[in-house]
Design a protein around this motif. Structure first.
Motif, PDB file in Angstrom:
ATOM      1  N   GLY A  45      11.268  18.343 -22.370  1.00 52.92           N
ATOM      2  CA  GLY A  45      10.551  19.618 -22.444  1.00 52.92           C
ATOM      3  C   GLY A  45       9.173  19.603 -21.810  1.00 52.92           C
ATOM      4  N   ALA A  46       8.722  18.411 -21.385  1.00 52.12           N
ATOM      5  CA  ALA A  46       7.396  18.362 -20.765  1.00 52.12           C
ATOM      6  C   ALA A  46       7.542  18.109 -19.267  1.00 52.12           C
ATOM      7  CB  ALA A  46       6.570  17.254 -21.402  1.00 52.12           C
ATOM      8  N   VAL A  47       6.581  18.590 -18.502  1.00 50.92           N
ATOM      9  CA  VAL A  47       6.638  18.397 -17.054  1.00 50.92           C
ATOM     10  C   VAL A  47       6.108  17.006 -16.711  1.00 50.92           C
ATOM     11  CG1 VAL A  47       5.841  19.235 -14.816  1.00 50.92           C
ATOM     12  CG2 VAL A  47       6.309  20.856 -16.669  1.00 50.92           C
ATOM     13  N   GLU A  48       6.930  16.240 -16.041  1.00 51.25           N
ATOM     14  CA  GLU A  48       6.494  14.915 -15.588  1.00 51.25           C
ATOM     15  C   GLU A  48       6.216  15.007 -14.092  1.00 51.25           C
ATOM     16  OE1 GLU A  48       8.677  10.690 -16.010  1.00 51.25           O
ATOM     17  OE2 GLU A  48       9.353  11.943 -14.345  1.00 51.25           O
ATOM     18  N   GLU A  49       5.033  14.594 -13.718  1.00 52.25           N
ATOM     19  CA  GLU A  49       4.624  14.725 -12.332  1.00 52.25           C
ATOM     20  C   GLU A  49       4.505  13.335 -11.721  1.00 52.25           C
ATOM     21  OE1 GLU A  49       1.201  17.371 -12.042  1.00 52.25           O
ATOM     22  OE2 GLU A  49       0.628  16.328 -10.205  1.00 52.25           O
ATOM     23  N   THR A  50       5.123  13.109 -10.568  1.00 48.77           N
ATOM     24  CA  THR A  50       5.009  11.799  -9.922  1.00 48.77           C
ATOM     25  C   THR A  50       4.514  11.999  -8.498  1.00 48.77           C
ATOM     26  OG1 THR A  50       6.948  11.159 -11.192  1.00 48.77           O
ATOM     27  CG2 THR A  50       6.221   9.637  -9.480  1.00 48.77           C
ATOM     28  N   LYS A  51       3.400  11.383  -8.212  1.00 53.87           N
ATOM     29  CA  LYS A  51       2.801  11.552  -6.889  1.00 53.87           C
ATOM     30  C   LYS A  51       3.265  10.449  -5.945  1.00 53.87           C
ATOM     31  CE  LYS A  51      -1.465  13.921  -7.997  1.00 53.87           C
ATOM     32  NZ  LYS A  51      -2.056  13.751  -9.332  1.00 53.87           N
ATOM     33  N   VAL A  52       3.275  10.750  -4.684  1.00 53.36           N
ATOM     34  CA  VAL A  52       3.635   9.720  -3.713  1.00 53.36           C
ATOM     35  C   VAL A  52       2.463   8.786  -3.519  1.00 53.36           C
ATOM     36  CG1 VAL A  52       4.088   9.284  -1.279  1.00 53.36           C
ATOM     37  CG2 VAL A  52       5.351  11.025  -2.481  1.00 53.36           C
ATOM     38  N   GLU A  53       2.752   7.507  -3.613  1.00 53.72           N
ATOM     39  CA  GLU A  53       1.735   6.503  -3.359  1.00 53.72           C
ATOM     40  C   GLU A  53       1.938   5.967  -1.952  1.00 53.72           C
ATOM     41  OE1 GLU A  53      -0.458   6.156  -5.599  1.00 53.72           O
ATOM     42  OE2 GLU A  53       0.521   7.068  -7.344  1.00 53.72           O
ATOM     43  N   GLY A  54       0.942   5.241  -1.486  1.00 54.54           N
ATOM     44  CA  GLY A  54       0.965   4.710  -0.119  1.00 54.54           C
ATOM     45  C   GLY A  54       2.244   3.976   0.238  1.00 54.54           C
ATOM     46  N   GLU A  55       2.791   3.229  -0.716  1.00 51.20           N
ATOM     47  CA  GLU A  55       3.941   2.394  -0.384  1.00 51.20           C
ATOM     48  C   GLU A  55       5.189   3.220  -0.044  1.00 51.20           C
ATOM     49  OE1 GLU A  55       5.694   1.050  -4.609  1.00 51.20           O
ATOM     50  OE2 GLU A  55       3.545   0.856  -4.369  1.00 51.20           O
ATOM     51  N   ASN A  56       5.154   4.480  -0.380  1.00 46.03           N
ATOM     52  CA  ASN A  56       6.298   5.317  -0.070  1.00 46.03           C
ATOM     53  C   ASN A  56       6.162   6.026   1.272  1.00 46.03           C
ATOM     54  OD1 ASN A  56       7.566   4.779  -2.585  1.00 46.03           O
ATOM     55  ND2 ASN A  56       5.999   6.077  -3.505  1.00 46.03           N
ATOM     56  N   LYS A  57       5.083   5.729   1.984  1.00 46.00           N
ATOM     57  CA  LYS A  57       4.846   6.365   3.268  1.00 46.00           C
ATOM     58  C   LYS A  57       4.973   5.351   4.391  1.00 46.00           C
ATOM     59  CE  LYS A  57       1.084   8.933   2.016  1.00 46.00           C
ATOM     60  NZ  LYS A  57      -0.214   9.518   2.272  1.00 46.00           N
ATOM     61  N   PHE A  58       5.599   5.752   5.448  1.00 49.48           N
ATOM     62  CA  PHE A  58       5.745   4.868   6.598  1.00 49.48           C
ATOM     63  C   PHE A  58       5.357   5.597   7.858  1.00 49.48           C
ATOM     64  CE2 PHE A  58       8.745   3.483   3.422  1.00 49.48           C
ATOM     65  CZ  PHE A  58       8.423   2.146   3.316  1.00 49.48           C
ATOM     66  N   LYS A  59       4.760   4.857   8.780  1.00 51.74           N
ATOM     67  CA  LYS A  59       4.416   5.437  10.067  1.00 51.74           C
ATOM     68  C   LYS A  59       4.994   4.571  11.164  1.00 51.74           C
ATOM     69  CE  LYS A  59       0.035   7.772   9.591  1.00 51.74           C
ATOM     70  NZ  LYS A  59      -1.389   7.603   9.817  1.00 51.74           N
ATOM     71  N   GLU A  60       5.441   5.185  12.213  1.00 48.99           N
ATOM     72  CA  GLU A  60       5.946   4.422  13.349  1.00 48.99           C
ATOM     73  C   GLU A  60       5.619   5.194  14.611  1.00 48.99           C
ATOM     74  OE1 GLU A  60      10.208   6.451  12.621  1.00 48.99           O
ATOM     75  OE2 GLU A  60       9.865   5.412  14.494  1.00 48.99           O
ATOM     76  N   GLU A  61       5.538   4.459  15.692  1.00 47.60           N
ATOM     77  CA  GLU A  61       5.391   5.137  16.969  1.00 47.60           C
ATOM     78  C   GLU A  61       6.794   5.330  17.509  1.00 47.60           C
ATOM     79  OE1 GLU A  61       2.790   3.272  19.710  1.00 47.60           O
ATOM     80  OE2 GLU A  61       2.785   4.993  21.055  1.00 47.60           O
ATOM     81  N   PHE A  62       7.229   6.558  17.538  1.00 49.39           N
ATOM     82  CA  PHE A  62       8.629   6.839  17.896  1.00 49.39           C
ATOM     83  C   PHE A  62       8.877   6.482  19.354  1.00 49.39           C
ATOM     84  CE2 PHE A  62      11.809   9.966  19.414  1.00 49.39           C
ATOM     85  CZ  PHE A  62      12.891   9.396  18.786  1.00 49.39           C
ATOM     86  N   VAL A  63       8.210   7.155  20.233  1.00 45.95           N
ATOM     87  CA  VAL A  63       8.124   6.702  21.619  1.00 45.95           C
ATOM     88  C   VAL A  63       6.645   6.766  21.942  1.00 45.95           C
ATOM     89  CG1 VAL A  63      10.410   7.394  22.427  1.00 45.95           C
ATOM     90  CG2 VAL A  63       8.560   9.035  22.461  1.00 45.95           C
ATOM     91  N   GLU A  64       6.261   6.357  23.120  1.00 48.70           N
ATOM     92  CA  GLU A  64       4.850   6.298  23.421  1.00 48.70           C
ATOM     93  C   GLU A  64       4.204   7.663  23.238  1.00 48.70           C
ATOM     94  OE1 GLU A  64       4.017   4.629  27.223  1.00 48.70           O
ATOM     95  OE2 GLU A  64       1.859   4.756  26.835  1.00 48.70           O
ATOM     96  N   GLY A  65       3.163   7.712  22.435  1.00 50.99           N
ATOM     97  CA  GLY A  65       2.415   8.949  22.270  1.00 50.99           C
ATOM     98  C   GLY A  65       2.868   9.815  21.108  1.00 50.99           C
ATOM     99  N   ILE A  66       4.055   9.589  20.605  1.00 57.10           N
ATOM    100  CA  ILE A  66       4.548  10.417  19.503  1.00 57.10           C
ATOM    101  C   ILE A  66       4.651   9.561  18.247  1.00 57.10           C
ATOM    102  CG2 ILE A  66       6.433  11.849  18.629  1.00 57.10           C
ATOM    103  CD1 ILE A  66       5.627  13.213  21.033  1.00 57.10           C
ATOM    104  N   GLN A  67       3.968  10.025  17.217  1.00 56.98           N
ATOM    105  CA  GLN A  67       3.952   9.282  15.966  1.00 56.98           C
ATOM    106  C   GLN A  67       4.847   9.994  14.951  1.00 56.98           C
ATOM    107  OE1 GLN A  67       1.662   6.739  16.026  1.00 56.98           O
ATOM    108  NE2 GLN A  67       1.723   6.019  13.912  1.00 56.98           N
ATOM    109  N   VAL A  68       5.500   9.235  14.118  1.00 57.38           N
ATOM    110  CA  VAL A  68       6.327   9.837  13.083  1.00 57.38           C
ATOM    111  C   VAL A  68       5.911   9.264  11.740  1.00 57.38           C
ATOM    112  CG1 VAL A  68       8.664  10.083  12.188  1.00 57.38           C
ATOM    113  CG2 VAL A  68       8.273  10.177  14.636  1.00 57.38           C
ATOM    114  N   ALA A  69       5.656  10.135  10.786  1.00 54.85           N
ATOM    115  CA  ALA A  69       5.368   9.673   9.429  1.00 54.85           C
ATOM    116  C   ALA A  69       6.553  10.045   8.563  1.00 54.85           C
ATOM    117  CB  ALA A  69       4.095  10.330   8.905  1.00 54.85           C
ATOM    118  N   ARG A  70       6.953   9.115   7.715  1.00 52.52           N
ATOM    119  CA  ARG A  70       8.102   9.362   6.851  1.00 52.52           C
ATOM    120  C   ARG A  70       7.726   9.068   5.419  1.00 52.52           C
ATOM    121  NH1 ARG A  70      13.077   8.294   9.877  1.00 52.52           N
ATOM    122  NH2 ARG A  70      12.501   8.155  12.055  1.00 52.52           N
ATOM    123  N   MET A  71       8.301   9.824   4.537  1.00 55.52           N
ATOM    124  CA  MET A  71       7.932   9.667   3.141  1.00 55.52           C
ATOM    125  C   MET A  71       9.164   9.901   2.289  1.00 55.52           C
ATOM    126  SD  MET A  71       4.774  11.360   1.307  1.00 55.52           S
ATOM    127  CE  MET A  71       4.866  13.004   1.886  1.00 55.52           C
TER     128      MET A  71
END
Lengths: 647, 632
Positions: free
Chosen positions: A108-134
């Motif tokens: 009955g209560a709202v549980e809130e879970t925030k994304v922490e750094g470890e759940n985020k990833f960044k990669e350079e997809f091809v040169e110049g284009i960055q992709v962040a994933r979560m």
């Protein structure tokens, strides 16, 4: 009074369905969490509760923010909890405040879970284009998720398009833009739904300097957007989903000459000839001129010259499956490597035609998977390929040399996509790129039925256009054996004396003739023989199975199927029952089905002609179309009955 | 004078070393026959430098004869922080063997390489293409990768596709005596040429002049026929996790070492599991834990470095609510431990067309993890990455195959559940109300159980309501029908089943022609499949699935018509299966029963004609029509 209340109630009800929900990060109602099904689409795997975007273009930078909240309704909807964001990398592009939360009801209560750094990833997809994933944590069926991010791009004018419609339904989608007066955009609204809110006013936004603080503000919103669902016989989904698109028209910085990015269709022509087309480069290629002269030597009729050059280009250059409306390489290199993009191949064709003194002009198009060209937006970026407009058989003809297996009068089906832009030396013209020559599949059977129910005789077929293309493709790539296997799949058939004609002459119909013995298409039962007379190319089921239809039906090109059976009945038998002849037509010359059955002196003739002339049918015409095919299917399943003549 | 002699000698050597005669005209017909591609020469070398370092180098030359061989002109190399590309060269030659061009660094394309199913991986790829517009031509590649770990040595297979012939192929593996590579010969008996120098052991195989292979339908995968070798290290180290791989037990010990300290659950979760499972019989405990897992987690794949083999710890999964197969399996084992149930982590090769585990050669052969719970004689199997998979069900993805169960003492080869043909049943009952024009109202109820639960992706559709109606339209082969009503029921038992019920109206269920009505009673489940003919079949015939399908259809006929012709009942028996159908007409009701049983098995190559014959006869029987005549 009572009437008034009722009216008010009705009014407020319709309005309330389109009222902007409260949009604040982290503020969630228990109703959103308690919801188990989306009442407007009970089959939805997830529903977007709101999707809010805003873009600000100051001239110094472009900022784009997005804030989205999604309710997960089934296991299939869990994928929406993985968020992927693409942006430009380096010292010009930044992703900021990328945050996400999941909400669950726990006791009955709202549980809130925030994304922490470890759940985020960044990669350079091809040169110049960055992709962040979560990956948003703690998401299960029933969860509500929410994410928000901001992308800033320095120095460049980039205004992102906005899609209001998705594969899941969306309760509220809105997009706001603030665009400095220094930039002028053409705005277009695509799709089958219109916005519920469409506002525009003058405003102020971040300063480039005082003179251009003036901004144009736009606000579009759409409520209760249904999910986009694919249907058979449609073109690219891009032509159907509701989207607002922007094309940069000009940049007017203070005390500088305005930079016209897109002024008029007339202008495109000059730019095309100067830059993209690389006309000068092509013109100075003497070797093409020599080749063109060599190929047309001794030919007098322009059609013969055209065919000679067309065949040469088509046979010598392989299409790399890439589209372009200009040349991508030096023509010499293209000829050396013997391959090229659509632009490379067709512009070489064009130059050679011109060298031979034939008319040839570039026709810029957008292929089916690239979306439809909008005349109201004068922008070259709408095009991705080029065809050649020339004369053939005394009339204007559009040609393309990228497909080795298509005849001159047939364009690759991906090119058949509405209007094309014909760039002429002295102006431009809009040309409808459509296929007027019909693709024809005809099968002719001359058979004799024996008393055991086997049919012996001759099979002859003739395939033109796209049918000829696919037949040639299988025969040349997989061999005749595989082709025969496909043609006669599931048939009890014995083939002898197989002849294939015109395999390499793509301008002629692909002709096949065989001596055949066909079993399994008749059944003997005592005194009676039943015959299933449509042996090949039977329309066994209706291509339009669903009762409802949302989008228009697109057949791409006209086609015709003609089946003829002449069957000699065995001695001692007479026709007891013959299917009835029947004709059915689609409105406005859209198509025709003619089925005929007759007999004369022991010879039965069955003919079936199915023509689809018109390429596009509206949703209103769908029931007609569906019923039309119902009739075809029914007639194609009908039987002939023979009975022994009692002596 | 002396100088010119030296030069001459040098030239000769270089000519021998790089015999770059890639003229296509000189190729023997035996190799060109049925080939799309000819491997002119290939030289693959895997060198183990230490227990945590290796290099892999390949020099290969392909003559591409036609468009179907085109992809051999493209090379894609994977790399990651642990695996570096140190050389990547390419040259393309025309039919006469004359160089057209070679790769420049600009021609090499670089991109992150995250598999479609993953959220994140640290893999990237470099790719280059040498394709030409005219055939034939020859593409040459030379590349080298440096491994900063040792665990997995790529399997060698002489070819990977049918219609690829080999002129010359050499494979060399080199390793220090104290970290010797092991090998297993696959589908051939050629012992390697072995040499030892300075405690370095070199083994070499040569495969020359092999004509193209042909893939035959109903056959094992190509890798099961083609000569190849499987390799494994003995001692190895992967990001400081050191192990030995000479036995499955040691392999298992190493796998365990990756997760030994990763099974600790937060106390809150531990208590909750204890609470919800206490007092339950063991199977119910397992089921409760499995359902807890399914409702709480989702599959998200993240692979970084040793994370390709090491699961996230149970507490991380507990916190985030997601993980990949390893993480979720390890989490499940931990949850079960909290419920007092001992469970094992299992490594498996998942997928329906996948390499089989070679059980007598310990090496890294797996791409997935599941959980096994030994329970007396019975073992329960848990797929932990799906929120919808029925408890205990191992279907076509992981069922009926060898796998490696990680145990306390190491590991053990096990076999996952197999469903017998009598458990894979599709059974249909239909009531059809026919009218004089051939229209029909039909109520059809079909139960799909065992592996039939996955028929045409039914198992996915069960959980995607918006796909259900389309599924019915796609899989009901009645011409022209409207669905009045339908429902899908999902029985998530150990042997799961789904029940699809529908009410439909078909305008042309039967075809009416004048005074007759033609009815194909088997409109719902006609076999239209015909195996293609193959000359001189060489490989055994393999049927992948055994199952049973029964259709029982009642047709209520309108008044005033009677059967003019009822086809005779059929019975077909073959080593591949059994088929029967029958027709009973009684008091205006026609009862049609069709039953087919397909055996799973391996049959001699010669039996292929019998397989064709069997499907031919089944197809023909399914076409039979009943003819009704109007009494008037």
């Amino acid at each position: 009074m009572r009437i008034l209340t009722a009216l008010l109630f009705a009014l407020s009800f319709t309005l309330s369905a389109q009222v902007r929900p409260p949009i604040k990060f982290g503020v969630i109602s228990k109703d959103e969490l308690k919801m188990t099904v989306y009442e407007k689409d009970s089959s939805a795997a997830a529903v977007i509760l709101f999707d809010v975007g805003e873009s600000t273009l100051t001239g110094l930078s472009s900022t784009y923010t997005r804030h989205t909240r999604v309710k997960i309704l089934t296991e299939a909807g869990l994928n929406y909890a993985n968020v992927v964001v693409k942006f430009y990398k380096g010292n010009i592009g930044f992703l900021r405040d990328f945050k996400a939360v999941s909400y669950n009801l726990v006791n009955g209560a709202v549980e809130e879970t925030k994304v922490e750094g470890e759940n985020k990833f960044k990669e350079e997809f091809v040169e110049g284009i960055q992709v962040a994933r979560m990956a948003i944590p703690k998401v299960r069926v029933g969860s509500v998720i929410e994410y928000k991010y901001e992308i800033e791009l320095l120095r460049y004018f980039e205004l992102r398009d906005w899609e209001f419609q998705h594969l899941i339904p969306c309760k509220w989608s809105e997009y706001k833009t603030h665009v400095t007066q220094a930039a002028e955009y053409h705005v277009q609204f695509l799709g089958y739904l219109s916005p519920h809110i469409n506002e525009e006013k003058q405003d102020y936004c971040g300063a480039l300097n005082d003179e251009v603080r003036q901004c144009k503000y736009n606000y579009w919103a759409m409520a209760n957007v249904p999910a986009f669902r694919e249907e058979p016989f449609i073109s690219s989904y891009k032509n159907y989903i509701s989207t607002v698109k922007f094309s940069l028209a000009s940049i007017n910085l203070p005390r500088r000459l305005p930079q016209i990015i897109m002024s008029s269709w007339e202008n495109l022509r000059f730019r095309y000839f100067e830059e993209t087309f690389a006309y000068g480069k092509v013109k100075n290629t003497l070797f093409l001129q020599k080749k063109a002269e060599e190929l047309t030597k001794g030919l007098t009729h322009p059609d013969d010259k055209l065919v000679a050059i067309f065949n040469y280009v088509k046979d010598n250059l392989e299409w790399t499956r890439f589209y372009s409306y200009g040349t991508t390489k030096d023509p010499k290199k293209i000829m050396e490597e013997k391959k090229g993009s659509s632009g490379d191949i067709n512009l070489i064709l064009l130059s050679m035609l011109r060298y031979a003194g034939l008319p040839a002009d570039p026709l810029l198009i957008s292929t089916r998977d690239h979306g439809i060209v909008r005349q109201e937006i004068p922008s070259g970026s709408q095009f991705n390929s080029v065809l050649v407009m020339s004369d053939y058989k005394g009339k204007k003809t559009i040609i393309d040399a990228t497909n080795k297996l298509l005849p001159l009068e047939f364009l690759p089906s991906n090119c058949l996509n509405g209007l094309g832009y014909l760039a002429l030396d002295n102006g431009f013209k809009w040309v409808e790129v459509m296929q007027t020559s019909k693709t024809r599949n005809s099968v002719d059977l001359n058979l004799t039925l024996d008393e055991n129910g086997n049919m012996n005789g001759k099979y002859a077929s003739s395939l033109t256009g796209y049918e000829g293309q696919s037949g040639r493709q299988t025969i040349s790539k997989e061999g005749l054996k595989i082709h025969l296997g496909e043609t006669f799949k599931g048939k009890e058939i014995l083939l002898r004396d197989t002849t294939v004609e015109n395999l390499d002459k793509v301008n002629e119909p692909l002709k096949q003739s065989y001596n055949v013995t066909i079993a399994g298409h008749s059944q003997k039962a005592g005194e009676v023989i039943y015959i299933d007379p449509i042996v090949f190319s039977k329309q066994a089921s209706n291509p339009f199975v669903l009762e409802e239809r949302v989008y228009p039906i697109d057949f791409i090109h006209p086609k015709e199927t003609i089946l003829t059976l002449r069957l000699k009945v065995p001695d001692g038998y007479a026709v007891d029952e013959l299917p009835q002849s029947k004709m059915s037509i689609l409105p406005e010359g859209g198509g025709k089905f003619v089925y005929g059955a007759s007999q004369n002196d022991g010879l039965i003739t069955i003919t079936s002609q199915l023509i689809v002339n018109r390429v596009l049918f509206t949703v209103e015409e769908y029931p007609n179309l569906r019923e039309f095919y119902n009739i075809v299917v029914a007639k194609h399943n009908e039987q002939i009955v023979l009975k022994k003549i009692s002596k | 004078m002396r100088r010119s002699i030296i030069l001459f000698a040098f030239l000769t050597i270089s000519w021998v070393g790089y015999s770059q005669n890639y003229n296509v005209a000189t190729l023997p017909e035996t190799l060109k026959k049925n080939a799309n591609v000819i491997v002119r020469e290939r030289n693959e070398k895997f060198i183990i430098l230490a227990k945590d370092r290796a290099t892999h180098s390949v020099h290969e030359v392909f003559t591409i004869l036609n468009e179907k061989g085109k992809r051999y002109a493209t090379k894609v190399l994977l790399y990651s922080p642990l695996q570096k590309i140190t050389k990547f060269k390419g040259t393309v030659y025309d039919a006469n063997g004359k160089e057209i061009r070679h790769l420049k660094s600009d021609d090499i394309y670089d991109q992150s390489a995250i598999s479609g199913f993953s959220l994140y991986e640290d893999n990237r790829l470099k790719a280059a293409e040498l394709a030409q517009g005219v055939y034939p031509y020859t593409a040459e590649f030379e590349y080298e990768t440096e491994y900063k770990y040792l665990f997995y040595i790529p399997r060698f297979s002489l070819v990977h596709d049918e219609k690829v012939a080999v002129e010359k192929s050499r494979y060399t593996i080199q390793s220090p005596k104290k970290a010797m590579a092991r090998y297993k010969l696959l589908n051939h008996n050629q012992q390697p040429i072995e040499s030892i120098q300075n405690d370095i052991v070199t083994r070499e195989w040569n495969f020359d002049n092999t004509p193209a292979f042909r893939e035959e339908s109903f056959s094992a995968e190509l890798v099961d026929h083609v000569p190849g070798m499987l390799f494994g290290p003995t001692e190895f180290s992967f990001e400081n996790y050191t192990g030995t791989m000479d036995s499955w037990a040691n392999f298992g010990t190493w796998i365990s070492s990756l997760s030994n300290d990763r099974k600790i659950l937060p106390i809150k979760t531990k208590n909750e599991i204890e609470k919800i499972t206490s007092g339950l019989p063991i199977e119910d405990k397992i089921k409760t834990v499995y359902e807890y897992l399914q409702s709480k987690t989702r599959y998200v794949s993240i692979q970084i470095g040793i994370g390709g083999f090491q699961p996230f710890s149970a507490s991380v999964v507990d916190e985030s609510g997601y993980g990949d197969c390893k993480a979720l399996s390890n989490y499940t084992v931990s949850l079960l431990a909290a419920a007092g149930v001992k469970a094992n982590y299992v490594l498996i090769q998942a997928g329906s067309d996948t390499n089989k585990m070679i059980t007598d050669f310990p090496s890294s052969q797996f791409n997935h993890a599941v959980v096994a719970v030994p329970n007396g004689k019975d073992t329960l199997w848990l797929e932990c990455t799906s929120q919808t998979n029925p408890f205990g069900y191992m279907g076509t993805f992981t069922g009926d195959r060898k796998a490696l169960m990680i145990t306390d003492g190491g590991a053990k080869v096990v076999h996952t559940p197999r469903y017998s043909e009598n458990q894979n049943v599709q059974s249909r009952i239909g009531y059809v109300d026919l009218d004089v024009t051939g229209g029909a109202k039909a109520t059809v109820i079909t139960t799909y159980s065992g592996l039939q639960y996955e028929k045409e992706k039914l198992n996915f559709v069960l959980n995607s309501p918006d796909e259900q109606k389309k599924w019915i339209y796609r899989n009901t082969h009645v011409p022209n029908f409207d669905i009045n009503n339908f429902s899908f029921a999902n029985n998530k038992e150990r042997i799961p089943s789904a029940i699809v019920s529908m009410d439909l109206y078909a305008k042309n269920y039967a075809t009416s022609s004048g005074k007759r009505l033609f009815l194909n009673p088997n409109l719902m489940n006609r076999s239209t499949f015909l195996p293609g003919a193959i000359d001189h079949r060489t490989t055994p015939v393999i049927t992948e699935n055994g199952f049973v399908e029964v259709d029982t259809l009642h047709f209520k006929l309108p008044d005033g018509i009677y059967p003019e012709f009822i086809p005779p009942a059929t019975e077909i028996k073959s080593v591949f299966g059994e088929y029967e159908n029958s027709y009973h007409f009684d008091q205006g009701v026609l009862l049609y029963i069709r039953r087919i049983k397909i055996h799973k098995g391996v049959f001699p190559a010669e039996s292929y004609t019998e397989l064709i014959n069997f499907y031919n006869r089944v197809g023909k029987s399914d076409q039979a029509k009943i003819v009704f005549l109007s009494k008037t």
